[in-house]
Every structure is written in structure tokens, then in C-alpha cells.
Write a protein that holds these residues in place. Sequence first.
Motif, PDB file in Angstrom:
ATOM      1  N   GLY A 125      40.777  40.879  38.040  1.00 49.39           N
ATOM      2  CA  GLY A 125      39.771  40.005  37.453  1.00 49.39           C
ATOM      3  C   GLY A 125      39.953  39.826  35.950  1.00 49.39           C
ATOM      4  N   ASN A 126      39.241  38.837  35.407  1.00 50.82           N
ATOM      5  CA  ASN A 126      39.487  38.404  34.037  1.00 50.82           C
ATOM      6  C   ASN A 126      39.198  39.454  32.976  1.00 50.82           C
ATOM      7  OD1 ASN A 126      40.229  35.966  35.107  1.00 50.82           O
ATOM      8  ND2 ASN A 126      38.630  34.764  34.120  1.00 50.82           N
ATOM      9  N   ARG A 127      38.055  40.142  33.087  1.00 51.77           N
ATOM     10  CA  ARG A 127      37.707  41.082  32.015  1.00 51.77           C
ATOM     11  C   ARG A 127      38.758  42.182  31.899  1.00 51.77           C
ATOM     12  NH1 ARG A 127      37.222  41.866  27.499  1.00 51.77           N
ATOM     13  NH2 ARG A 127      35.899  43.448  26.563  1.00 51.77           N
ATOM     14  N   ALA A 128      39.246  42.661  33.016  1.00 47.07           N
ATOM     15  CA  ALA A 128      40.292  43.681  32.969  1.00 47.07           C
ATOM     16  C   ALA A 128      41.531  43.141  32.264  1.00 47.07           C
ATOM     17  CB  ALA A 128      40.639  44.145  34.381  1.00 47.07           C
ATOM     18  N   LEU A 129      41.887  41.894  32.544  1.00 47.85           N
ATOM     19  CA  LEU A 129      43.050  41.298  31.894  1.00 47.85           C
ATOM     20  C   LEU A 129      42.807  41.136  30.404  1.00 47.85           C
ATOM     21  CD1 LEU A 129      43.879  38.596  34.588  1.00 47.85           C
ATOM     22  CD2 LEU A 129      45.147  40.711  34.148  1.00 47.85           C
TER      23      LEU A 129
ATOM     24  N   GLY B 123      50.096  30.300  34.781  1.00 51.50           N
ATOM     25  CA  GLY B 123      50.523  31.078  35.936  1.00 51.50           C
ATOM     26  C   GLY B 123      50.218  30.392  37.251  1.00 51.50           C
ATOM     27  N   VAL B 124      48.961  29.971  37.430  1.00 47.76           N
ATOM     28  CA  VAL B 124      48.563  29.329  38.684  1.00 47.76           C
ATOM     29  C   VAL B 124      49.338  28.032  38.891  1.00 47.76           C
ATOM     30  CG1 VAL B 124      46.650  28.209  39.907  1.00 47.76           C
ATOM     31  CG2 VAL B 124      46.272  30.387  38.737  1.00 47.76           C
ATOM     32  N   GLN B 125      49.399  27.201  37.860  1.00 49.06           N
ATOM     33  CA  GLN B 125      50.052  25.904  38.016  1.00 49.06           C
ATOM     34  C   GLN B 125      51.569  26.028  38.061  1.00 49.06           C
ATOM     35  OE1 GLN B 125      46.467  23.039  36.417  1.00 49.06           O
ATOM     36  NE2 GLN B 125      48.372  22.995  35.283  1.00 49.06           N
ATOM     37  N   GLY B 126      52.092  27.107  37.487  1.00 48.85           N
ATOM     38  CA  GLY B 126      53.520  27.352  37.637  1.00 48.85           C
ATOM     39  C   GLY B 126      53.905  27.653  39.068  1.00 48.85           C
ATOM     40  N   ALA B 127      52.903  28.074  39.864  1.00 49.28           N
ATOM     41  CA  ALA B 127      53.132  28.306  41.294  1.00 49.28           C
ATOM     42  C   ALA B 127      52.867  27.062  42.126  1.00 49.28           C
ATOM     43  CB  ALA B 127      52.247  29.461  41.777  1.00 49.28           C
ATOM     44  N   GLY B 128      52.603  25.932  41.455  1.00 48.30           N
ATOM     45  CA  GLY B 128      52.430  24.669  42.172  1.00 48.30           C
ATOM     46  C   GLY B 128      51.052  24.425  42.724  1.00 48.30           C
ATOM     47  N   VAL B 129      50.051  25.157  42.214  1.00 49.75           N
ATOM     48  CA  VAL B 129      48.663  24.992  42.640  1.00 49.75           C
ATOM     49  C   VAL B 129      47.854  24.586  41.415  1.00 49.75           C
ATOM     50  CG1 VAL B 129      46.617  26.186  43.531  1.00 49.75           C
ATOM     51  CG2 VAL B 129      48.863  26.631  44.544  1.00 49.75           C
ATOM     52  N   ALA B 130      46.946  23.634  41.560  1.00 50.20           N
ATOM     53  CA  ALA B 130      46.145  23.158  40.435  1.00 50.20           C
ATOM     54  C   ALA B 130      45.101  24.192  40.047  1.00 50.20           C
ATOM     55  CB  ALA B 130      45.472  21.839  40.790  1.00 50.20           C
ATOM     56  N   ALA B 131      44.931  24.378  38.737  1.00 53.43           N
ATOM     57  CA  ALA B 131      43.898  25.272  38.211  1.00 53.43           C
ATOM     58  C   ALA B 131      42.709  24.444  37.739  1.00 53.43           C
ATOM     59  CB  ALA B 131      44.459  26.110  37.070  1.00 53.43           C
ATOM     60  N   CYS B 132      41.573  25.128  37.548  1.00 55.33           N
ATOM     61  CA  CYS B 132      40.340  24.459  37.133  1.00 55.33           C
ATOM     62  C   CYS B 132      39.594  25.370  36.163  1.00 55.33           C
ATOM     63  CB  CYS B 132      39.468  24.153  38.352  1.00 55.33           C
ATOM     64  SG  CYS B 132      37.882  23.378  37.956  1.00 55.33           S
ATOM     65  N   ALA B 133      39.544  25.023  34.889  1.00 57.40           N
ATOM     66  CA  ALA B 133      38.827  25.825  33.894  1.00 57.40           C
ATOM     67  C   ALA B 133      37.329  25.547  34.011  1.00 57.40           C
ATOM     68  CB  ALA B 133      39.335  25.496  32.496  1.00 57.40           C
ATOM     69  N   LYS B 134      36.528  26.592  33.998  1.00 55.46           N
ATOM     70  CA  LYS B 134      35.082  26.427  34.178  1.00 55.46           C
ATOM     71  C   LYS B 134      34.332  27.400  33.249  1.00 55.46           C
ATOM     72  CE  LYS B 134      35.048  29.558  38.188  1.00 55.46           C
ATOM     73  NZ  LYS B 134      34.962  29.643  39.656  1.00 55.46           N
ATOM     74  N   HIS B 135      33.078  27.207  32.924  1.00 54.71           N
ATOM     75  CA  HIS B 135      32.116  26.183  33.336  1.00 54.71           C
ATOM     76  C   HIS B 135      31.740  25.413  32.071  1.00 54.71           C
ATOM     77  CE1 HIS B 135      31.659  29.730  35.982  1.00 54.71           C
ATOM     78  NE2 HIS B 135      31.419  28.874  36.955  1.00 54.71           N
TER      79      HIS B 135
ATOM     80  N   ALA C   4      47.088  31.233  29.586  1.00 55.94           N
ATOM     81  CA  ALA C   4      48.093  31.984  30.345  1.00 55.94           C
ATOM     82  C   ALA C   4      47.801  31.929  31.843  1.00 55.94           C
ATOM     83  CB  ALA C   4      48.129  33.430  29.866  1.00 55.94           C
ATOM     84  N   TYR C   5      46.542  32.057  32.217  1.00 52.71           N
ATOM     85  CA  TYR C   5      46.143  32.007  33.625  1.00 52.71           C
ATOM     86  C   TYR C   5      46.473  30.630  34.209  1.00 52.71           C
ATOM     87  CZ  TYR C   5      43.031  32.971  37.629  1.00 52.71           C
ATOM     88  OH  TYR C   5      42.500  33.185  38.877  1.00 52.71           O
ATOM     89  N   VAL C   6      46.147  29.578  33.441  1.00 52.15           N
ATOM     90  CA  VAL C   6      46.449  28.212  33.897  1.00 52.15           C
ATOM     91  C   VAL C   6      47.946  28.043  34.100  1.00 52.15           C
ATOM     92  CG1 VAL C   6      46.448  25.785  33.195  1.00 52.15           C
ATOM     93  CG2 VAL C   6      44.377  27.168  32.908  1.00 52.15           C
TER      94      VAL C   6
ATOM     95  N   ALA D 136      39.370  28.081  39.191  1.00 46.94           N
ATOM     96  CA  ALA D 136      39.555  29.208  38.283  1.00 46.94           C
ATOM     97  C   ALA D 136      40.595  28.769  37.248  1.00 46.94           C
ATOM     98  CB  ALA D 136      40.035  30.449  39.042  1.00 46.94           C
ATOM     99  N   PRO D 137      40.550  29.350  36.054  1.00 50.09           N
ATOM    100  CA  PRO D 137      39.798  30.539  35.646  1.00 50.09           C
ATOM    101  C   PRO D 137      38.434  30.210  35.033  1.00 50.09           C
ATOM    102  CG  PRO D 137      41.259  29.917  33.883  1.00 50.09           C
ATOM    103  CD  PRO D 137      41.491  28.914  35.001  1.00 50.09           C
ATOM    104  N   SER D 138      37.582  31.240  34.968  1.00 54.89           N
ATOM    105  CA  SER D 138      36.385  31.155  34.151  1.00 54.89           C
ATOM    106  C   SER D 138      36.834  31.197  32.693  1.00 54.89           C
ATOM    107  CB  SER D 138      35.448  32.332  34.457  1.00 54.89           C
ATOM    108  OG  SER D 138      34.424  32.395  33.489  1.00 54.89           O
ATOM    109  N   ALA D 139      36.581  30.109  31.978  1.00 56.03           N
ATOM    110  CA  ALA D 139      36.951  30.024  30.557  1.00 56.03           C
ATOM    111  C   ALA D 139      35.754  30.303  29.659  1.00 56.03           C
ATOM    112  CB  ALA D 139      37.519  28.635  30.263  1.00 56.03           C
ATOM    113  N   ASP D 140      34.709  30.886  30.221  1.00 54.15           N
ATOM    114  CA  ASP D 140      33.493  31.183  29.476  1.00 54.15           C
ATOM    115  C   ASP D 140      33.701  32.382  28.553  1.00 54.15           C
ATOM    116  OD1 ASP D 140      31.807  29.282  31.109  1.00 54.15           O
ATOM    117  OD2 ASP D 140      32.422  30.666  32.682  1.00 54.15           O
TER     118      ASP D 140
END
Length: 476
Positions: A84-88, A154-166, A150-152, A118-122
Motif C-alpha cells: 500500500g501507498n503509505r508503506a511505500l 509502473g502501472v502504465q508501463g505494464a500496459g494498464v491505464a492508471a487513474c490518479a484520485k481524488h 512513479a506508481y503511474v 489508482a493511485p490515491s494522489a491525496d
Amino acid sequence: MTTDLYGLASAVLQPGYDGVEVPDWMRRALGEGLGGVVLFARNRPDAEVVRRLRAENPAVVVAVDEEGGAVTRLEVERGSSFPGNRALGVVDDVKLTERVGRQIGRMLAEADITLDYAPSADVNANPANPVIGVRSFGPEPGLVARHTAAYVRGVQGAGVAACAKHFPGHGDTVTDSHLALPTVHVSRETLAERDLPPFRAAVEAGVQSIMSGHLLVPDLDPDAPATLSRTILTDLLREELGFDGMLVTDAIEMRAVAALHSPGEIAVRALAAGADAVCAGLVTEDGLAELRSAIVTAVQDGVLPEERLAEAASRVRAVSRWYAGQAAARATAVADADPGVGLEAARAALTTTGTARLTRPPLVVEVNTRLSQAVDPSMPTGLTAALAELLPGTERVRMTDGGELPAFDERPVVLAVHDAARHAWVRERVEQAVRVRPDTIVVDTGIAGPPQGAAHVATHGISRVSARAAAEWLTR
């Protein structure tokens, strides 16, 4: 009702459904051009479920909330393979965050899922926040911005769309938008300096999607929550931040907006404000028909410009086309397994004080606080199972919210708590346990309070790997 308007209205909807089986009405809607579907743990999302959805509409945008940590849809039964994000954010290694994002993307790529909400950009600026907490990378905007990017990647480098929220930032609230409308009482200047940098970073990283938050920000728009505000979605996000991707609403059945308007009215207002996709987390056949009808009627009555609806539909379809063009990236990611990265990150994130260790099976007392509505209710903390693997005979007692501690026997005592910093009654139970048993070990899986006990372990998140890391440290 014209075929074109009906098709455009269908294209901008991203509904969810109940149950494991795809309902017949959902299949029909997909065949008629429904643009998206959001899957939850209740649907048991996997490649076979997605195959059935794509059999009706190969271009459908299939979305899930797969943040890692406490918010997982694909791994809810065992707990997430990622901390999860806080650990990262505690580790603060952007390369590690990108590796984790890539493996989350890899998992979704294997299931043929288009979009990760994801990710939560809050920026978790308020420690009392009941819904963000460990879902945020942390309380400092620069930290959150670099890990969001970095999260974006990573996810999009795997060919999946990311979504920054909220958007424009849910971190400085004391209200869960699932339950009521939060108000962010900050100036425009504070928002620009604190809450917007992670979204700017996401845009610069090429994020395919951004999710609006159901938040009232009076200094930006005193009359409408962000999801329904043209000032926030169009003037700020589109024009000032330069985002030209797909803007999706948070789920419209959340009380923050559902208490204000009917579902159809919310959908129309959100689209008029600048949203491109309307997430409706749980609808019926009649509910979906009502949403489509409300959108079509709004266009016919001149309330919603047809050009705006067409633009929204084109942005949804652009995400689908982007995903189709990423087949090679997904194939590479699926072949590029990094199976130990989640546990590596969880181990690195542990914050520990004290020297106590477990040498025999303990009694684990789970001081259960109510997790946010974003977390699936069946989500396990995993600590008892992790300790039992290493110390067979470990037993658990669960305390309900506000309950009393059990009587202790001669066994070692481990208190598993969550968000002690947010809950006075949890801190009181920890103090009581330490008075009775000074050798008590405390493991906090959330925003931790002051260290107490013979040993204190903060995992900074709920996940299977976080529990494993804590159990290893306590038994080594």
C-alpha cells in the motif's frame, strides 16, 4: 431517442453489478455499446469474468480499485501482495514504488483489466482523515507527487491505464465521502501548494485517467462539490493543469452526492461540469436505463450540449484504444515477474521500537476499528495467520469497536491495532494492556500512535505481505 444519443450516453457509463455471474441485462447493455464496467471483490474479478464481458463488447473499459494494501479487489480473500501507498512513502524509494506499480499492473494485465482506479494522489494532511490515511503516500506534497508519478509509470508501463484520485485532493477532510459531503476548508493558495502537486505530477507522467472527489472546496466553488463543478473539473483540471485524458467520477451512489440529487441528475451535472465517465458502483437494469435516459433527455432539452457528451464519449474510447495499443507492453510485463517486490517493500517499511521477540505461540488480540467504506468488509489484517505459520498454535481474540480487552493468561500477548493515532479508545486499550502485561507487543497497521509496549511494530498498511514482514521481525 436517437441511436447516436443512446450510444453516446451508454459510452460514458461505468456501472457495477451485484453477484459473481454477469447479469443478462449487463450483457445486453454491453452489446448495445456500454462503455465501461467497474468490478468489485463481490464479482470475483479474474480473466474469465473479463472474457465474458469482452465477449459482448471487446472495447469495454473494465475498471477495478486495485491500490494495493487495504484496497484490493483481486486479492481480498488472502490480502494484498503489495503493502500500500503509505508503506511505500515511508520507504521513499521511487524505483521501488515503480516496481510495485508495475507488478500491480502486471496482475491486472493477466486478467485483461483496462483501468486501475489508482493511485490515491491525496496528500494526507489531516491525521484524523477517516477514509484516506494509509491509502496516501504521506502528508507531504513533494513525497506524494514523486510517488504518484512513479506508481503511474509502473502501472502504465505494464500496459494498464492508471487513474490518479481524488481530485482536487481528499487528504484534508474529517468526513468519509461515502457517508456525507466533506468540506475542504483551505485557501486556493494552500490547495495549489499542498494538494495539487501530485495531480500535476500524474499529468506530467502521462496518466490516462483522473478521478474526481466528492468534495466541497468553498474557496474554489462554494456551490457544488468537485464532481459537479465546472470551475474545478474544467477550469482548474483541464485548463490550468492541462489534463486532456479521461476524467471519471467517484461512485455516484456515495452519500456525498447521492444526498443532493438523483443518480440521473448527478450524471448530467457531472458530464456538464467536464467529467467523461460516470462511475455507478452498484446499479440494476432499471437504474442503468434511468441513467441513460437522464443523459439523453438532458441533451434533447438543451441542458447538456451534445458536443460535450460526444467529447466525453471520445475520451472514454481513447482509453480503450490506448489499452488496445499496449498489448506488447502487457505481454512483456506478464513475462517480467518480480514476485518478491511486495514483501521487499513491506519489510523495508516496518518501523520498530523495542527488542521483544516471540519464541512461543501468542494470543493475538485484534482491536478492530471500523475500516473505511473503501475497504472490502472481508479484508483480513493477516497478522494472526502470518504468526501462526511461524508459531503454530497462535490463537486470536477479536474485539469489536469500542470493546473491552479479554483476560490474559500466561501466553505472550500481541495487540493488533489499526490507526491508533485516530482513535482514543484504541490508545486506551493499548495503555490498559501494557499496564497489565508490560511484555505486550503492539502491531499497528494504520497511522500509528506513540510507540508503546515491549515492542512496537508499525506496518503502515494492511496487506498479506505487511503482516508477513511484521511476523518475521517478531519471531526472528
